[in-house]
Design an enzyme around this catalytic site. Structure first.
Site, PDB file in Angstrom:
ATOM      1  N   ARG A  81      13.167  -7.653   5.067  1.00 16.81           N
ATOM      2  CA  ARG A  81      14.534  -8.408   4.910  1.00 16.81           C
ATOM      3  C   ARG A  81      15.625  -7.381   5.275  1.00 16.81           C
ATOM      4  O   ARG A  81      15.292  -5.950   4.796  1.00 16.81           O
ATOM      5  CB  ARG A  81      14.669  -8.733   3.776  1.00 16.81           C
ATOM      6  CG  ARG A  81      15.337 -10.007   3.208  1.00 16.81           C
ATOM      7  CD  ARG A  81      15.295 -10.551   1.467  1.00 16.81           C
ATOM      8  NE  ARG A  81      17.110 -10.874   1.218  1.00 16.81           N
ATOM      9  CZ  ARG A  81      16.843 -12.421   1.629  1.00 16.81           C
ATOM     10  NH1 ARG A  81      16.635 -12.934   1.956  1.00 16.81           N
ATOM     11  NH2 ARG A  81      18.086 -12.544   1.390  1.00 16.81           N
ATOM     12  N   ASN A  89      13.476   4.021   4.304  1.00 15.87           N
ATOM     13  CA  ASN A  89      12.803   2.545   5.004  1.00 15.87           C
ATOM     14  C   ASN A  89      11.022   3.136   5.488  1.00 15.87           C
ATOM     15  O   ASN A  89      11.501   4.444   5.829  1.00 15.87           O
ATOM     16  CB  ASN A  89      13.056   2.171   6.119  1.00 15.87           C
ATOM     17  CG  ASN A  89      12.041   0.891   6.618  1.00 15.87           C
ATOM     18  OD1 ASN A  89      11.028  -0.217   5.320  1.00 15.87           O
ATOM     19  ND2 ASN A  89      11.995   0.640   7.960  1.00 15.87           N
ATOM     20  N   HIS A 133       8.158   3.156   9.187  1.00 15.41           N
ATOM     21  CA  HIS A 133       8.562   2.013  10.087  1.00 15.41           C
ATOM     22  C   HIS A 133       7.180   2.824  10.857  1.00 15.41           C
ATOM     23  O   HIS A 133       6.873   3.849  11.215  1.00 15.41           O
ATOM     24  CB  HIS A 133       9.578   2.951  10.797  1.00 15.41           C
ATOM     25  CG  HIS A 133       9.438   1.172  11.906  1.00 15.41           C
ATOM     26  ND1 HIS A 133       9.524  -0.105  11.675  1.00 15.41           N
ATOM     27  CD2 HIS A 133       9.358   1.609  13.080  1.00 15.41           C
ATOM     28  CE1 HIS A 133       9.687  -0.616  13.183  1.00 15.41           C
ATOM     29  NE2 HIS A 133       9.240   0.686  13.989  1.00 15.41           N
ATOM     30  N   THR A 189       0.349  -1.415  -0.020  1.00 14.42           N
ATOM     31  CA  THR A 189       0.196  -0.061   0.215  1.00 14.42           C
ATOM     32  C   THR A 189       1.343   1.301  -0.016  1.00 14.42           C
ATOM     33  O   THR A 189       0.281   2.050  -1.064  1.00 14.42           O
ATOM     34  CB  THR A 189      -1.041   0.193   1.021  1.00 14.42           C
ATOM     35  OG1 THR A 189      -0.357   0.206   2.197  1.00 14.42           O
ATOM     36  CG2 THR A 189      -1.786  -1.387   1.060  1.00 14.42           C
ATOM     37  N   ASN A 190       2.202   1.056   0.644  1.00 12.29           N
ATOM     38  CA  ASN A 190       2.774   2.523   0.918  1.00 12.29           C
ATOM     39  C   ASN A 190       3.568   2.075  -1.373  1.00 12.29           C
ATOM     40  O   ASN A 190       3.886   4.010  -1.055  1.00 12.29           O
ATOM     41  CB  ASN A 190       3.866   1.784   1.647  1.00 12.29           C
ATOM     42  CG  ASN A 190       3.242   2.768   2.880  1.00 12.29           C
ATOM     43  OD1 ASN A 190       3.815   3.685   3.296  1.00 12.29           O
ATOM     44  ND2 ASN A 190       3.488   1.755   3.854  1.00 12.29           N
ATOM     45  N   GLU A 249       0.978   6.845   6.985  1.00  9.83           N
ATOM     46  CA  GLU A 249       1.842   6.404   5.805  1.00  9.83           C
ATOM     47  C   GLU A 249       2.152   7.004   4.753  1.00  9.83           C
ATOM     48  O   GLU A 249       3.178   7.223   3.954  1.00  9.83           O
ATOM     49  CB  GLU A 249       1.940   4.608   6.225  1.00  9.83           C
ATOM     50  CG  GLU A 249       2.308   4.237   7.561  1.00  9.83           C
ATOM     51  CD  GLU A 249       2.825   2.697   7.825  1.00  9.83           C
ATOM     52  OE1 GLU A 249       3.592   2.163   6.829  1.00  9.83           O
ATOM     53  OE2 GLU A 249       2.313   2.295   8.878  1.00  9.83           O
TER      54      GLU A 249
HETATM   55  C1  GAR Z   1       3.529  -0.927   6.767  1.00  9.61           C
HETATM   56  O1  GAR Z   1       3.569  -0.596   7.534  1.00  9.61           O
HETATM   57  C2  GAR Z   1       5.176  -0.666   7.374  1.00  9.61           C
HETATM   58  O2  GAR Z   1       5.402   0.633   8.015  1.00  9.61           O
HETATM   59  C3  GAR Z   1       5.494  -1.732   7.562  1.00  9.61           C
HETATM   60  O3  GAR Z   1       5.119  -2.904   7.146  1.00  9.61           O
HETATM   61  C4  GAR Z   1       4.000  -2.374   6.414  1.00  9.61           C
HETATM   62  C5  GAR Z   1       3.625  -2.826   4.653  1.00  9.61           C
HETATM   63  O4  GAR Z   1       2.510  -2.504   4.711  1.00  9.61           O
HETATM   64  N1  GAR Z   1       7.125  -2.089   8.025  1.00  9.61           N
HETATM   65  C6  GAR Z   1       7.501  -2.276   9.481  1.00  9.61           C
HETATM   66  O5  GAR Z   1       6.893  -2.666  10.029  1.00  9.61           O
HETATM   67  C7  GAR Z   1       9.334  -2.098   9.150  1.00  9.61           C
HETATM   68  N2  GAR Z   1       9.887  -2.502  10.432  1.00  9.61           N
HETATM   69  P1  GAR Z   1       2.753  -2.072   3.283  1.00  9.61           P
HETATM   70  O6  GAR Z   1       3.469  -3.228   2.492  1.00  9.61           O
HETATM   71  O7  GAR Z   1       1.203  -2.279   2.725  1.00  9.61           O
HETATM   72  O8  GAR Z   1       3.162  -0.535   2.511  1.00  9.61           O
END
Ligand code: GAR
Length: 206
Positions: free
Chosen positions: A92, A108, A110, A13-14, A180
């Protein structure tokens, strides 16, 4: 024009937020050259294909070590002349050698306010469970440059979200994702406009 690579492992989604920000001309000085995944069935790859973006699945099983995997990945980054690598739910840890090569060029996102609730094992719902258990009233999300620690790099943008008494890890995750999707395009826009300057651990917006 900055050339961006997005690394995903899941829903993406990001990634979608970045694709939309470019389509809507919010980000005008960069474009997504390629989307990589270490998971074959990552929905992020579908999202890229739907938007006409090149994709590549790199199977960890085909490499002897993480070093070899990242060496190959870094070769690809060079061959595509990538200026910015965006980790978007990429589950990863990158090797030191890779991080050295792309210092100041990897971001990144978070789902918490770092340096709280980060580090090894802190991903996805684990983060929101820890947030609720701790009793904090405010959480949020952080976009940061990646350095050699896990979730310890210079912070670019943070957004706050209130933790309500009846929040569950799932409701928090949903609320934070909305932020995000604003924070990541903002950070990428600033990078592509050369407006981020790292001074020690602080990122100045110039
Ligand atoms: C997001 O919430 C991101 O912040 C998190 O994984 C999700 C990915 O969502 N990342 C972490 O936890 C990194 N430590 P997405 O695939 O829908 O963008």
């Amino acid at each position: 024009m900055k050339r961006i690579a997005v690394l995903v492992s899941g829903g993406g989604t990001n990634l979608q937020a970045l694709i939309d920000a470019i389509k809507n001309n919010y980000i005008t000085e960069g474009y997504i050259e390629i989307v990589f995944s270490n998971k074959k069935d990552a929905y992020g790859l579908e999202r890229a294909i739907k938007s006409g973006i090149k994709t590549m699945f790199l199977d960890p099983k085909e490499f002897k070590s993480r070093e070899e995997y990242d060496e190959y990945l870094s070769g690809k980054m060079n061959s595509f002349n990538i200026d910015l690598i965006c980790l978007a739910g990429y589950m990863r840890i990158l090797t030191e050698k890779f991080l050295d090569k792309f210092k100041g060029k990897i971001m990144n996102i978070h789902p918490a306010l770092l340096p709280s609730f980060g580090g090894p094992g802190m991903y996805g719902l684990n983060v929101h469970k820890a947030v609720i258990e701790s009793g904090v009233k405010i959480t949020g999300c952080t976009v940061h440059f990646v350095n050699k620690g896990v979730d310890t790099g210079p912070i670019i943008i943070q957004k706050c979200v209130a933790v309500d008494d009846n929040d569950t890890p799932e409701t928090l995750q949903k609320k934070i994702l909305e932020y995000e999707h604003k924070a990541y395009p903002e950070a990428v826009k600033l990078f592509t406009e050369n407006r981020l300057k790292i001074v020690d651990k602080r990122v100045r917006i110039i």
